[in-house]
Design a protein around this motif. Structure first.
Motif, PDB file in Angstrom:
ATOM      1  N   MET A   1       0.852  -1.209   0.000  1.00  0.00           N
ATOM      2  CA  MET A   1       0.000   0.000   0.000  1.00  0.00           C
ATOM      3  C   MET A   1       0.879   1.247   0.000  1.00  0.00           C
ATOM      4  SD  MET A   1      -3.149   1.487   0.506  1.00  0.00           S
ATOM      5  CE  MET A   1      -4.273   0.319   1.273  1.00  0.00           C
ATOM      6  N   THR A   2       0.674   2.085  -0.994  1.00  0.00           N
ATOM      7  CA  THR A   2       1.489   3.294  -1.127  1.00  0.00           C
ATOM      8  C   THR A   2       0.598   4.519  -0.997  1.00  0.00           C
ATOM      9  OG1 THR A   2       2.922   2.079  -2.626  1.00  0.00           O
ATOM     10  CG2 THR A   2       3.154   4.467  -2.625  1.00  0.00           C
ATOM     11  N   PRO A   3       0.494   5.075   0.208  1.00  0.00           N
ATOM     12  CA  PRO A   3      -0.363   6.252   0.368  1.00  0.00           C
ATOM     13  C   PRO A   3       0.199   7.469  -0.367  1.00  0.00           C
ATOM     14  CG  PRO A   3       0.805   5.763   2.419  1.00  0.00           C
ATOM     15  CD  PRO A   3       1.116   4.657   1.476  1.00  0.00           C
ATOM     16  N   ILE A   4      -0.686   8.380  -0.694  1.00  0.00           N
ATOM     17  CA  ILE A   4      -0.260   9.667  -1.256  1.00  0.00           C
ATOM     18  C   ILE A   4       0.117  10.563  -0.078  1.00  0.00           C
ATOM     19  CG2 ILE A   4      -1.022  11.701  -2.560  1.00  0.00           C
ATOM     20  CD1 ILE A   4      -3.166   9.756  -3.812  1.00  0.00           C
ATOM     21  N   VAL A   5       1.330  11.118  -0.118  1.00  0.00           N
ATOM     22  CA  VAL A   5       1.795  11.957   0.982  1.00  0.00           C
ATOM     23  C   VAL A   5       2.054  13.363   0.460  1.00  0.00           C
ATOM     24  CG1 VAL A   5       3.571  12.295   2.736  1.00  0.00           C
ATOM     25  CG2 VAL A   5       2.866   9.968   2.117  1.00  0.00           C
ATOM     26  N   LYS A   6       1.396  14.332   1.072  1.00  0.00           N
ATOM     27  CA  LYS A   6       1.604  15.739   0.700  1.00  0.00           C
ATOM     28  C   LYS A   6       2.231  16.428   1.909  1.00  0.00           C
ATOM     29  CE  LYS A   6       0.551  19.907  -1.050  1.00  0.00           C
ATOM     30  NZ  LYS A   6       1.428  20.495  -2.072  1.00  0.00           N
ATOM     31  N   ALA A   7       3.370  17.095   1.694  1.00  0.00           N
ATOM     32  CA  ALA A   7       4.078  17.766   2.790  1.00  0.00           C
ATOM     33  C   ALA A   7       3.793  19.264   2.772  1.00  0.00           C
ATOM     34  CB  ALA A   7       5.580  17.520   2.654  1.00  0.00           C
ATOM     35  N   PHE A   8       3.708  19.836   3.952  1.00  0.00           N
ATOM     36  CA  PHE A   8       3.555  21.288   4.118  1.00  0.00           C
ATOM     37  C   PHE A   8       4.694  21.738   5.028  1.00  0.00           C
ATOM     38  CE2 PHE A   8      -0.548  19.499   3.245  1.00  0.00           C
ATOM     39  CZ  PHE A   8      -1.175  20.411   2.408  1.00  0.00           C
ATOM     40  N   PHE A   9       5.591  22.548   4.493  1.00  0.00           N
ATOM     41  CA  PHE A   9       6.774  22.955   5.268  1.00  0.00           C
ATOM     42  C   PHE A   9       6.562  24.348   5.848  1.00  0.00           C
ATOM     43  CE2 PHE A   9      11.062  24.820   5.648  1.00  0.00           C
ATOM     44  CZ  PHE A   9      11.612  23.901   6.532  1.00  0.00           C
ATOM     45  N   ASP A  10       6.808  24.495   7.137  1.00  0.00           N
ATOM     46  CA  ASP A  10       6.706  25.800   7.794  1.00  0.00           C
ATOM     47  C   ASP A  10       8.102  26.358   8.037  1.00  0.00           C
ATOM     48  OD1 ASP A  10       5.878  28.023   9.297  1.00  0.00           O
ATOM     49  OD2 ASP A  10       6.232  26.900  11.146  1.00  0.00           O
ATOM     50  N   PRO A  11       8.522  27.360   7.250  1.00  0.00           N
ATOM     51  CA  PRO A  11       9.896  27.859   7.385  1.00  0.00           C
ATOM     52  C   PRO A  11      10.163  28.564   8.713  1.00  0.00           C
ATOM     53  CG  PRO A  11       8.659  29.167   5.765  1.00  0.00           C
ATOM     54  CD  PRO A  11       7.770  28.035   6.188  1.00  0.00           C
ATOM     55  N   GLU A  12       9.102  29.034   9.394  1.00  0.00           N
ATOM     56  CA  GLU A  12       9.300  29.719  10.687  1.00  0.00           C
ATOM     57  C   GLU A  12       9.828  28.765  11.753  1.00  0.00           C
ATOM     58  OE1 GLU A  12       8.949  32.913  11.899  1.00  0.00           O
ATOM     59  OE2 GLU A  12       8.962  33.387   9.756  1.00  0.00           O
ATOM     60  N   THR A  13       9.332  27.544  11.749  1.00  0.00           N
ATOM     61  CA  THR A  13       9.722  26.579  12.788  1.00  0.00           C
ATOM     62  C   THR A  13      10.401  25.340  12.198  1.00  0.00           C
ATOM     63  OG1 THR A  13       7.582  25.433  12.740  1.00  0.00           O
ATOM     64  CG2 THR A  13       7.782  27.307  14.243  1.00  0.00           C
ATOM     65  N   ASN A  14      10.642  25.363  10.895  1.00  0.00           N
ATOM     66  CA  ASN A  14      11.281  24.219  10.220  1.00  0.00           C
ATOM     67  C   ASN A  14      10.507  22.915  10.403  1.00  0.00           C
ATOM     68  OD1 ASN A  14      13.538  26.235  10.946  1.00  0.00           O
ATOM     69  ND2 ASN A  14      14.397  25.045   9.281  1.00  0.00           N
ATOM     70  N   THR A  15       9.200  23.046  10.607  1.00  0.00           N
ATOM     71  CA  THR A  15       8.360  21.866  10.817  1.00  0.00           C
ATOM     72  C   THR A  15       7.758  21.391   9.507  1.00  0.00           C
ATOM     73  OG1 THR A  15       7.740  22.700  12.997  1.00  0.00           O
ATOM     74  CG2 THR A  15       6.298  21.017  12.034  1.00  0.00           C
ATOM     75  N   VAL A  16       7.692  20.070   9.335  1.00  0.00           N
ATOM     76  CA  VAL A  16       6.975  19.518   8.196  1.00  0.00           C
ATOM     77  C   VAL A  16       5.693  18.862   8.704  1.00  0.00           C
ATOM     78  CG1 VAL A  16       7.202  18.262   6.032  1.00  0.00           C
ATOM     79  CG2 VAL A  16       9.264  18.873   7.323  1.00  0.00           C
ATOM     80  N   SER A  17       4.557  19.352   8.205  1.00  0.00           N
ATOM     81  CA  SER A  17       3.269  18.713   8.474  1.00  0.00           C
ATOM     82  C   SER A  17       2.947  17.841   7.262  1.00  0.00           C
ATOM     83  CB  SER A  17       2.162  19.755   8.632  1.00  0.00           C
ATOM     84  OG  SER A  17       2.482  20.692   9.621  1.00  0.00           O
ATOM     85  N   TYR A  18       2.227  16.756   7.506  1.00  0.00           N
ATOM     86  CA  TYR A  18       1.921  15.835   6.408  1.00  0.00           C
ATOM     87  C   TYR A  18       0.425  15.569   6.313  1.00  0.00           C
ATOM     88  CZ  TYR A  18       6.907  14.883   6.421  1.00  0.00           C
ATOM     89  OH  TYR A  18       8.268  15.013   6.359  1.00  0.00           O
ATOM     90  N   LEU A  19      -0.018  15.415   5.076  1.00  0.00           N
ATOM     91  CA  LEU A  19      -1.352  14.912   4.812  1.00  0.00           C
ATOM     92  C   LEU A  19      -1.170  13.578   4.088  1.00  0.00           C
ATOM     93  CD1 LEU A  19      -4.467  16.772   3.962  1.00  0.00           C
ATOM     94  CD2 LEU A  19      -3.843  14.882   2.479  1.00  0.00           C
ATOM     95  N   VAL A  20      -1.711  12.525   4.688  1.00  0.00           N
ATOM     96  CA  VAL A  20      -1.547  11.167   4.154  1.00  0.00           C
ATOM     97  C   VAL A  20      -2.900  10.703   3.643  1.00  0.00           C
ATOM     98  CG1 VAL A  20      -0.565   8.911   4.643  1.00  0.00           C
ATOM     99  CG2 VAL A  20      -0.113  10.814   6.195  1.00  0.00           C
TER     100      VAL A  20
END
Ligand SMILES: [Fe+2]
Length: 287
Positions: A1-20
């Motif tokens: 199973m290969t989910p679709i992963v979309k990343a959202f990068f926040d340059p202020e905190t260097n955090t990557v949020s993901y939508l799977v």
């Protein structure tokens, strides 16, 4: 199973949020969201989270889970805002109760602050599984950076939070209360025992020597071969010595005090006073 992963990068905190997202279907989960916070003014803003909201709506997705890999110390979670806008259940590791106990004391929270994890919709233990539409997610307890850290494995994708970073950057710090470099080493071995082709999505990126672009996706095989802190079969002794020495030089994250007070409440602000005003505390000489 290969989910679709979309990343959202926040340059202020260097955090990557993901939508799977499930590969054929509309069910999805959001992992490690960000509520923008300007410390100087005490103002919050939902610009980062609104990018995720827009993506979900534009693609007609259905949010089933809003997951936290751990109680973040460097950014505020937008989980309650996303839940209000999009629905879904908020999940975190059951060891959140340890974090709530530790920081409930540090912030002198009264008895109205529940230390039982009840602010969250689901508390996961090692070995638990959950579903996102037809996809199954598996929970690995991967402590070390904090006692409650989880890795979520969904199909061929592992969301490792703050355990491993990109191979050229290394690993997460272990010097927050309840952290342990020995534990992080063991947790990372657990992640590295997944199949070599497993995609790894990291929780932060800070670039690295020789790399001037942000990156967040790698594989178990690449980490085993190339991770500068732990690759090529580094021993636990070598790792612990390196990690503890490095941690001793690191300053506290800029947003640690607001982040902990909010994130230990599943992203909710502390209760308002009788006039409806909300305050965060600055404990002196405690961290
Ligand atoms: Fe973290």
């Amino acid at each position: 199973m290969t989910p679709i992963v979309k990343a959202f990068f926040d340059p202020e905190t260097n955090t990557v949020s993901y939508l799977v997202q499930e590969p054929e279907g509309t069910a999805c989960a959001i992992i490690d969201s960000v509520l923008d916070f300007d410390h100087a003014s005490g103002r919050t803003d939902t610009s980062s989270a609104d990018q995720i909201v827009a993506y979900v709506r534009d693609n007609d997705l259905r949010v089933e889970w809003i997951l936290e890999s751990h109680v973040h110390a460097d950014h505020l979670s937008a989980a309650p805002y996303l839940q209000q806008e999009l629905g879904g259940k908020i999940g975190i590791g059951e060891q959140i109760v340890t974090i709530q106990d530790t920081f409930g004391k540090i912030f002198n929270e009264g008895t109205e602050f529940q230390r039982d994890g009840s602010q969250f919709d689901a508390l996961f233990q090692d070995g638990d599984s959950f579903h996102v539409g037809q996809m199954r997610g598996d929970v690995l307890h991967t402590p070390g950076h904090t006692p409650a850290c989880l890795t979520y494995v969904i199909g061929d994708a592992a969301f490792v939070g703050d355990t491993l970073f990109m191979p050229d950057f290394g690993t997460a710090r272990c010097d927050f209360p309840g952290g342990s470099s020995e534990q992080l080493f063991e947790s990372i071995q657990k992640i590295l025992s997944l199949p070599d082709e497993t995609r790894i999505f990291v929780g932060h990126d800070y670039k690295a020597p020789g790399r001037d672009e942000f990156a967040w996706e790698t594989t178990v095989g690449e980490q085993k071969a190339l991770n500068v802190h732990i690759g090529q079969g580094k021993s636990i002794e070598e790792f612990v010595e390196m990690r503890d020495a490095r941690d001793a030089t690191l300053p506290m994250p800029r947003l640690i005090l607001p982040s902990l007070q909010v994130n230990m409440r599943a992203g909710q602000m502390p209760p308002a006073d009788e006039k409806g005003n909300v305050f965060l505390k600055v404990p002196i000489n405690k961290l």
